[in-house]
Structures are given as structure tokens and as C-alpha cells.
Design a protein around this motif. Sequence first.
Motif: not given
Length: 370
Positions: A285, A288, A292
Amino acid sequence: MNLTEEEAATYDRQIRLWGLDAQKRLRASRICVLGIFGLGAEVCKNLVLAGIKSLCIVDHRTVGNNCIGSQFLVRDEDQGKNIAEAAAVRLQILNPNVQIDTETSNPEKLEDGFFKQFDVVCALGLGATSSYLERVNTICRAENIKFYCGEVFGFHGYFFSDLGSHFEFVKEEVKSQANVSIDEVTEAAPSADEPSAKRSKPSDGNDATTDQENNGSVEGEEDGEDSIRMVKKVAEYVPWRQAVKSDWSCAASARTIRRTSPIYYVLLVVQQFIDRHGRLPSSESCDADVEQLQTLRETVLTDLRLDQKVVPNDVLRQCVAELSPVCAVVGGVLGQEVIKAVSGRDVPFNNFFFYHGIRGSGMVEKLGYS
């Protein structure tokens, strides 16, 4: 603990390096490693080969694609097995003289009393939250147990050490025989049974230590030649919580900020990610997770009153997955530090080691002290 003839032959080279007394202390040490993915595997391998008494590996995870690339102690055929048990089989082959135990419980579920049976506890590659690291560190500090924690995130990695508020060790120093007097020499003279081939290492200095020298004897050469003396030193360490709560807002911190490894600030951002998501950033991931990390970077650095340029975007994108070469470097240095701490020989790192994989450089930082 005395060594058998077989052990003395097995450990002959390292006995010549750090002495028989140091090897005996290693042979009596009980070490617990929490987490045996890539970083934990490297440290366990180094400690088992060094000849410790016992190693307890704690990990509840199973072998999968997320660790095959960085964990050299497991194979494809081990997929689905508990990773601690699978790794223990090959570790035992490396050194049958070491007792290797496994615990397949979640490290976060262990009772406080579990840790009290060990001399050293290492929390490695767990993606452990700040609260868990603080808990284990507090237990170890109260029981005078040496504590280490570390992670590898992408191209970068670190480890932290807390050896207690009063850690004693011995360091070799060379002093000119022409200038030495018997009153200046420590009583911690080398053991009579240490190999005569053993020689001193260059002094590397450490501002975290103080000398404790008393009357004693000197191991030296004939008059006029240099001599070796063993100097007792004391180092003070701070706990994990204090080390990651450094105040960077005061004007006096400006010079420190410029020289501190950027990986320290990356650690703070990644640790916030772990505290929020309960895991390390993942390659599965990547986009993403990097987004973050960028959001958390803004929060962390703003709270510290630091410029966002301290942690560039490209560094954050390098912080996913656990890369085997980085594990080898960080794990190699950490294994050496555990050996130094257990044997009580040479100056231990105080208190962070940061590895910048892109630059190929490591840095020791002393953080969290007022």
C-alpha cells in the motif's frame, strides 16, 4: 561459567579478540529477541555465533511473502509455519552449544514477569507501538535488564539502547610507560588467562562515561615502552520515552538539529504511523502509506517547531518494506553492541544508531539528555 574444551576451541578466535573473561560472560547470558523478521534474524544469528547461553525468540507471526525476502532463516517450504519455530531450526544448526527456545504468543500479550528471566531484551522489527516499547523498557529498567529496540523501514533503520542509569564496563587504554605511575592505574587489570596476542584498540572517547580508576597493576612492556591498562568506566542511559521526547524548540537546539541524522526525525514520523495503524509502512500500500507519512510529518515537525525540509518527500518514499541489505547492516552493528554490553568490554553506543541507506552511512546520536 567455565568453558569446555570444545567451546574454547569453537570460540578461539573471538577469545583472542575480547578475552576469556568476556567470553565467559557471554556464555552465561540469557537473551530474548521479540520479533524475528529481517532485523531480528540478523541479530539472532550474530548472538548465536558469539556463543551466548540461551536465546528465546518470541513471535506469533507466520512465514509469508512479507518476510521471505528479508529473513534468511526461513524458506519457501516454511510458508504458513510459525516464524519463530521455523527460524529456530536453522539457528540451532549454526551453534548447537546455544539453548534456543521459542514462544509463539503475541509479544504484546506477555506478562511483565516473562521479561524478568533475561539479561537482555531486544524488540526488533515488530512494528511496535510507542506504548509497548515504553512498557517493556520500563520493566527492563526496573529489573536492571539491558533493553534494545529497533526497526528497518525501507532504505533506513535505527536501534536504541538503554543499559540503565549506571552501566559499568571496562575499556583498554594505552599509556606511555615513561609517564605512568602505579597510583594512576585501574585495578581492573586483564585476566591472567587472556591470550597474550590480545592488543589494545584505539581510544574512541565517549562523553557519556566517567572513569573509575583505583590503585592496581599494569600490563605493560619493559621500561620506556607503552603499556595497556584496563579502565573502569560508568555510562548513564535514559529510557526510550525520554529519548524520543527531546525538546527542539529552544535556541540552543539549533546547532544540534543541523548535525542530527535526518533518520531520527523519520523515526518519529514512522513511529506515529505505527501508533495510528499498528503496522509499519508497506510496499503493498505504498502510495497510500507515503501520503499518510507526509501528513504525519507535517504534524510531527510542526509540533517540534522544525522546518518541513528536515524530512524531504523522497526520504519518506524510501521508508516502505524491510530491505535485506539494510537489515544486515543495522543487525550487524546491533549484534556487536549487545555483545559489548553483555561482555562489559569496550565503549557501548549511547543511545541511538541511525543508518541512512541512500548515503550508506551510520551515525551514533546521544539524545534525550538534559
